[in-house]
Design an enzyme around this catalytic site. Structure first.
Site, PDB file in Angstrom:
ATOM      1  N   GLN B 142       0.848  -1.195   0.000  1.00 44.85           N
ATOM      2  CA  GLN B 142       0.000   0.000   0.000  1.00 44.85           C
ATOM      3  C   GLN B 142       0.879   1.239   0.000  1.00 44.85           C
ATOM      4  O   GLN B 142       1.969   1.205   0.582  1.00 44.85           O
ATOM      5  CB  GLN B 142      -0.871   0.006   1.266  1.00 44.85           C
ATOM      6  N   HIS B 144       1.159   5.773   0.310  1.00 40.48           N
ATOM      7  CA  HIS B 144       0.610   7.097   0.602  1.00 40.48           C
ATOM      8  C   HIS B 144       0.727   7.949  -0.663  1.00 40.48           C
ATOM      9  O   HIS B 144       1.756   7.896  -1.340  1.00 40.48           O
ATOM     10  CB  HIS B 144       1.449   7.804   1.676  1.00 40.48           C
ATOM     11  N   GLU B 171      -3.525   5.429  -0.135  1.00 38.40           N
ATOM     12  CA  GLU B 171      -4.096   6.253   0.935  1.00 38.40           C
ATOM     13  C   GLU B 171      -3.661   7.699   0.786  1.00 38.40           C
ATOM     14  O   GLU B 171      -2.481   7.985   0.617  1.00 38.40           O
ATOM     15  CB  GLU B 171      -3.598   5.721   2.294  1.00 38.40           C
ATOM     16  N   GLU B 222      -9.407   3.232   6.804  1.00 39.70           N
ATOM     17  CA  GLU B 222      -8.375   2.615   7.639  1.00 39.70           C
ATOM     18  C   GLU B 222      -8.121   3.400   8.926  1.00 39.70           C
ATOM     19  O   GLU B 222      -7.727   2.821   9.932  1.00 39.70           O
ATOM     20  CB  GLU B 222      -7.082   2.535   6.818  1.00 39.70           C
ATOM     21  N   GLN B 297      -4.435  -2.144  10.608  1.00 44.10           N
ATOM     22  CA  GLN B 297      -3.129  -1.582  10.269  1.00 44.10           C
ATOM     23  C   GLN B 297      -2.369  -1.506  11.579  1.00 44.10           C
ATOM     24  O   GLN B 297      -2.799  -0.783  12.488  1.00 44.10           O
ATOM     25  CB  GLN B 297      -3.274  -0.188   9.661  1.00 44.10           C
ATOM     26  N   ASP B 336       5.743   2.474   7.736  1.00 39.28           N
ATOM     27  CA  ASP B 336       5.419   3.773   7.173  1.00 39.28           C
ATOM     28  C   ASP B 336       6.241   4.885   7.823  1.00 39.28           C
ATOM     29  O   ASP B 336       7.245   5.294   7.270  1.00 39.28           O
ATOM     30  CB  ASP B 336       3.910   4.045   7.192  1.00 39.28           C
ATOM     31  N   SER B 363       2.220   0.416   4.916  1.00 38.06           N
ATOM     32  CA  SER B 363       0.865   0.996   4.965  1.00 38.06           C
ATOM     33  C   SER B 363       0.961   2.451   5.444  1.00 38.06           C
ATOM     34  O   SER B 363       0.410   2.774   6.476  1.00 38.06           O
ATOM     35  CB  SER B 363      -0.041   0.154   5.876  1.00 38.06           C
TER      36      SER B 363
END
Lengths: 170, 555
Positions: B142, B144, B171, B222, B297, B336, B363
């Site tokens: 995933q 950002h 995201e 999320e 998450q 992250d 994530s």
């Protein structure tokens, strides 16, 4: 009996069961009420002829052109309680009982309008509501929207909040 | 003392700009295995848990009550709790014991017990266990997609590129809260230009996030945080009950969602109650399980500086990911927020999840330069794309990404920006200029983008939200703007919520809009040559980098 017809019957049975109709047994002994399982998943691929929106549109019939022609609106792009029940059964078939319970609570909440749903969520946050207010919400959920599992859950929250001092203090 | 030149060099190394602390178990500044963690225990009376980890029901706080009532399968609980934790730990990393057999144990344990079990394992054993316990067969990633200017045109272009690079989920968030709907539109529509089927979210305050989901601006959520002690939960302005209700709200609208939690949040917020970070995180995971949410998450997430500073902290982060998987939850395993100045440390930290593979290794991974990451910077940035790809190639692992060629990326970025231009024109929203399209096509970050009139954008957003514009309006406008293919992708993503297949554990959507989840692709790892295997085609994709010299080149 072909797979498609079998699925259709199963869905009809589930829908009858959900609407509280108790006469759900079929005459055909070969087609007893069967639960949906992981074998039927993804339902959108394998059972698209049996998935309907709350507005009665069949998933397999829905096309981009209908959106462009205005025949499909935002109101049609929603999941139905019957479909969430089928997904809850899929979850149960792979031993995800908590997920199934969430999907069943969700099936009830489809009836609650967006804005009211947000208000109820906010009312459940800490220090927002008195015990009486939470009980009123529970009654509204039960009586107005037929959300009996959620009503019980909100009452339970009210009791826990009361015990832990998390209710609104006026 | 005369100074050593060696020590001077070392003192100037990036790692020595990082912050470290010694353990202080009394206040919860300890990663795991704290002497103050509760001892595992359970007592069941008439099918109800009356004692949990040394506390009788009369002493339960709100989290204890919730966990006891919702999160533990009571049928076998007493039997499982009496088993030796070391024996269970050995089963967890044993290839001969199937995942299902482990779940029969872990789902009947208390938080203190599962913490004791993973506390017996070293990181290599935990990685073995993650390989087996991850819910979905195929690992994924995933990213950002944000920028300091809140340029939704850049977001659309970056989202299109990130989709080509392999991220299945994306995201965004905001600098200015009121701009959220435009950013959500940018990532949703831009990502579909890159690769149809990408799931997108916009992380904002809970109620706002739900509204955007309901109206078809996003396809999942999320940022629904849970915490391990009652006071911190209250500071987060929620309870396990409100969060459970919120989870059902999302599912009632056919929207995928997961909770978020992580080690270190409680001690950072000052209410760790003298428990280890991992024990408190375990409580978050049990709340998540009890709520019937499909996933979490976790992996310290935005509190990574706290476990990152204590001994064994990175081990604890892997341990919390493993607990999530052992509770049969989808795990988006963090990797992250920036936590170190050292490139060696940030890579070592990520190998814990990259090598075994998780549902979402990062994530998320920042698809922009670090300065544009509005989640306080990420451990991995756009500048690291080639490093990630080479690490995959070196180790023959699938970290979810693949090399891409410049021409394809530039074309996709340009199309995404033009799509936003056409969409905004058709919806009567403030103009996206040709200059913005051109800049977004070739930009690395927002320093390469022109400024927008944010006041005009905010005004337009208010009107758009008041008019209750939805995803269906996007579909019509995109078609009118001359992008019927993108209109069709948005329509098919909105259709996902009618069938609800992607409400299941670890769901992603492929380019043909088929759902891939732990239901139809469950992890079946049982040792070498089982479980997820990189196919010939996939390996070709991973290893084909443009700068590898081939025999033909040297002839």
């Amino acid at each position: 009996m072909n797979q498609e017809l079998l699925m259709k019957q199963i869905v009809e049975e589930v829908m009858k069961a959900m609407s509280g109709n108790s006469s759900i047994t079929t005459k055909d002994d070969n087609c007893k009420l069967q639960k949906i399982t992981a074998d039927n998943y993804p339902l959108g691929d394998k059972m698209a002829d049996n998935i309907f929106t709350p507005t009665g549109k069949k998933l397999s019939d829905m096309t981009l052109q209908q959106v462009l022609d205005g025949q499909l609106t935002a109101e049609d792009m929603r999941i139905s309680p019957e479909t969430l029940e089928l997904q809850a059964q899929v979850a149960e078939s792979v031993d995800r009982d908590a997920l199934a319970a969430n999907l069943r609570r969700a099936a009830e909440l489809i009836a609650v309008p967006d804005d009211r749903l947000l208000e109820i969520y906010n009312a459940l946050r800490p220090y927002r509501s008195t015990k009486e207010e939470l009980y009123e919400i529970a009654e509204e959920l039960e009586k107005t929207y037929g959300c009996s599992i959620n009503a019980t859950f909100v009452k339970e929250a009210a009791e826990v909040y009361s015990k832990r001092g998390r209710l609104r203090r006026d | 003392m005369k100074k050593s030149k060696r020590f001077e060099v070392l003192a100037n190394r990036p790692v020595n700009q990082d912050g470290f602390v010694t353990e202080w178990p009394e206040v919860g500044l300890i990663a795991m295995n704290s002497p103050f963690d509760p001892k595992p225990s359970i007592k069941i009376k008439d099918g109800k848990i009356v004692e949990l980890d040394g506390k009788a029901r009369a002493e339960f706080d709100m989290l204890d009550t919730y966990i006891a009532d919702y999160a533990i399968k009571v049928e076998n609980a007493e039997k499982v709790m009496s088993m030796d934790s070391l024996e269970i730990a050995r089963k967890m990393c044993d290839i001969n014991v199937p995942r299902k057999e482990i779940l029969d144990l872990t789902l009947s344990m208390t938080p203190a017990k599962i913490v004791e079990v993973v506390g017996k394992m070293n990181v290599l054993e935990m990685m073995m266990a993650v390989t087996k316990m991850r819910a979905r067969l195929i690992p994924s990633n995933q990213c950002h997609v944000t920028n300091v200017k809140d340029s939704f045109v850049q977001i659309a272009a970056d989202a299109a590129e990130a989709a080509l690079r392999g991220f299945d989920e994306q995201e965004t968030t905001v600098g200015v809260a009121r701009l959220a709907p435009f950013n959500a539109m940018g990532i949703f529509i831009g990502s579909q230009v890159g690769r149809p089927g990408i799931l997108t979210q916009c992380a904002v305050e809970e109620a706002t996030e739900l509204i955007m989901g309901m109206r078809g601006f996003t396809t999942y959520a999320e940022t629904v945080s849970v915490y391990g002690t009652e006071p911190v939960f209250m500071d987060g302005d929620d309870t396990p009950y409100s969060k459970t209700f919120l989870a059902s709200c999302y599912a009632s609208r056919g929207l995928k969602m997961r909770f978020t939690s992580g080690t270190g949040s409680e001690v950072q917020m000052g209410y760790a109650e003298g428990k280890s970070m991992l024990y408190l995180e375990a409580r978050c995971l049990y709340v998540t399980k009890g709520a019937g949410v499909q996933g979490i998450q976790n992996g310290s997430v935005s509190c990574v500086g706290v476990p990152g500073g204590v001994p064994g902290g990175i081990r604890a982060i892997l341990a919390e990911n493993l607990i999530a998987m052992a509770l049969d939850l989808e795990c988006a395993s963090s990797n992250d927020q920036t936590f170190t100045h050292s490139d060696l440390r940030r890579c070592a930290r990520s190998l814990m999840q990259m090598v075994p593979g998780t549902d979402f290794i990062c994530s998320g991974y920042s698809s922009t330069p670090n300065y544009d990451n509005m989640f306080a910077g990420s451990n991995w940035d756009a500048e690291d794309y080639d490093d990630w790809n080479i690490i995959q190639r070196d180790l023959k692992i699938d970290g979810g990404l693949q090399p891409v060629d410049e021409e394809t990326v530039v074309a996709a970025r340009n199309k995404a920006a033009r799509v936003m231009q056409g969409l905004f024109r058709e919806l009567g929203l403030p103009e996206v200029t040709d200059e913005e399209v051109e800049c977004a096509t070739y930009a690395h970050g927002s320093q390469d983008m022109p400024d927008r009139d944010q006041a005009a954008d905010i005004k337009a957003i208010e009107e758009m939200m008041a008019k209750k514009i939805t995803g269906v309006d996007f579909v019509k406008a995109l078609n009118k703007a001359g992008f019927p293919d993108v209109a069709d992708s948005i329509f098919k993503m909105l259709k996902q919520r009618i069938a609800g297949d992607y409400l299941h554990t670890s769901a992603i959507v492929d380019e043909n809009f088929h759902v891939i989840s732990a239901v139809n692709y469950p992890n079946n790892y049982r040792g070498p040559q089982t479980g997820y295997q990189i196919s010939e085609d996939r390996w070709e994709q991973i290893k084909s980098i443009h700068n590898a010299v081939s025999p033909e080149d040297v002839k």
